[in-house]
Design a protein around this motif. Structure first.
Motif, PDB file in Angstrom:
ATOM      1  N   UNK A  85      63.682  40.789 -22.851  1.00 51.72           N
ATOM      2  CA  UNK A  85      62.592  40.489 -22.590  1.00 51.72           C
ATOM      3  C   UNK A  85      62.495  39.614 -21.302  1.00 51.72           C
ATOM      4  N   UNK A  86      61.301  39.315 -20.519  1.00 50.30           N
ATOM      5  CA  UNK A  86      61.333  38.612 -19.719  1.00 50.30           C
ATOM      6  C   UNK A  86      61.042  37.150 -20.218  1.00 50.30           C
TER       7      UNK A  86
ATOM      8  N   UNK B 270      55.027  37.797 -29.123  1.00 45.96           N
ATOM      9  CA  UNK B 270      53.979  38.901 -28.974  1.00 45.96           C
ATOM     10  C   UNK B 270      54.185  40.142 -29.593  1.00 45.96           C
ATOM     11  N   UNK B 271      55.362  40.674 -29.145  1.00 44.54           N
ATOM     12  CA  UNK B 271      55.542  41.859 -30.086  1.00 44.54           C
ATOM     13  C   UNK B 271      55.681  41.880 -31.437  1.00 44.54           C
TER      14      UNK B 271
ATOM     15  N   UNK C 239      64.336  41.301 -28.051  1.00 50.91           N
ATOM     16  CA  UNK C 239      63.557  41.718 -29.482  1.00 50.91           C
ATOM     17  C   UNK C 239      64.229  42.962 -29.717  1.00 50.91           C
ATOM     18  N   UNK C 240      64.390  42.951 -31.140  1.00 52.83           N
ATOM     19  CA  UNK C 240      65.023  44.316 -31.812  1.00 52.83           C
ATOM     20  C   UNK C 240      63.715  45.031 -32.299  1.00 52.83           C
TER      21      UNK C 240
ATOM     22  N   UNK D 229      61.398  43.217 -35.316  1.00 51.88           N
ATOM     23  CA  UNK D 229      62.348  42.202 -36.385  1.00 51.88           C
ATOM     24  C   UNK D 229      61.878  41.041 -35.864  1.00 51.88           C
ATOM     25  N   UNK D 230      61.638  40.081 -36.717  1.00 48.34           N
ATOM     26  CA  UNK D 230      61.356  38.874 -36.387  1.00 48.34           C
ATOM     27  C   UNK D 230      62.473  38.033 -35.698  1.00 48.34           C
ATOM     28  N   UNK D 231      63.641  38.195 -36.017  1.00 43.80           N
ATOM     29  CA  UNK D 231      64.803  37.765 -35.078  1.00 43.80           C
ATOM     30  C   UNK D 231      66.362  38.428 -35.652  1.00 43.80           C
ATOM     31  N   UNK D 232      66.932  38.196 -34.540  1.00 43.15           N
ATOM     32  CA  UNK D 232      68.427  38.722 -34.907  1.00 43.15           C
ATOM     33  C   UNK D 232      69.311  37.747 -34.828  1.00 43.15           C
TER      34      UNK D 232
END
Length: 133
Positions: free
Chosen positions: A63-64, A71-72, A92-93, A81-84
């Motif tokens: 993402x940029x 936001x997504x 973002x995943x 998913x909150x984080x990877x």
């Protein structure tokens, strides 16, 4: 439900796009930079996200801006998913089972735009003058 074939269909016509098999699964690159990939449940991923990735098809995209990723996640926490891992930020995943086809297309094309050099983005824009990015 969206599949990796849907990602392939979207990525294939993007200028300079290349699919490669990686240790984590399929991944798409432009000029050697990854822009979309099949997520793998690496040990470095937090346990709750790793459990999802181990049981479902999850795709990550560039993402940029980190704010875009946040936001997504906040708009659709059941899909994104909150984080990877911190590698390759910002990214973002998302669960492929929950993503709408139009949104998948938007995410893959925008991820490509983040990584593609200007001359390839211009080539895309010339072929798709109606596209709004």
């Amino acid at each position: 439900m969206a599949t990796l074939d849907d990602v392939r269909r979207i990525a294939a016509p993007l200028p300079g796009s290349e699919e490669r098999a990686t240790t984590g699964g399929a991944a798409w690159f432009v000029r050697g930079k990854p822009y979309a990939w099949e997520c793998h449940p690496w040990p470095s991923i937090p346990e709750t996200e790793r459990a999802v990735i181990a049981t479902e098809l999850v795709v990550g995209v560039k993402v940029a801006d980190p704010v875009d990723a946040l936001a997504l996640v906040e708009m659709q926490p059941s899909v994104f998913l909150a984080r990877t891992t911190r590698w390759g930020e910002p990214k973002v995943a998302f669960r492929m089972a929950g993503i709408e086809p139009d949104h998948l297309e938007e995410l893959v094309i925008e991820a490509w735009c983040v990584q593609a050099p200007r001359y390839l983005r211009r080539a895309y824009d010339e072929r798709h003058p109606w596209a709004t990015r």
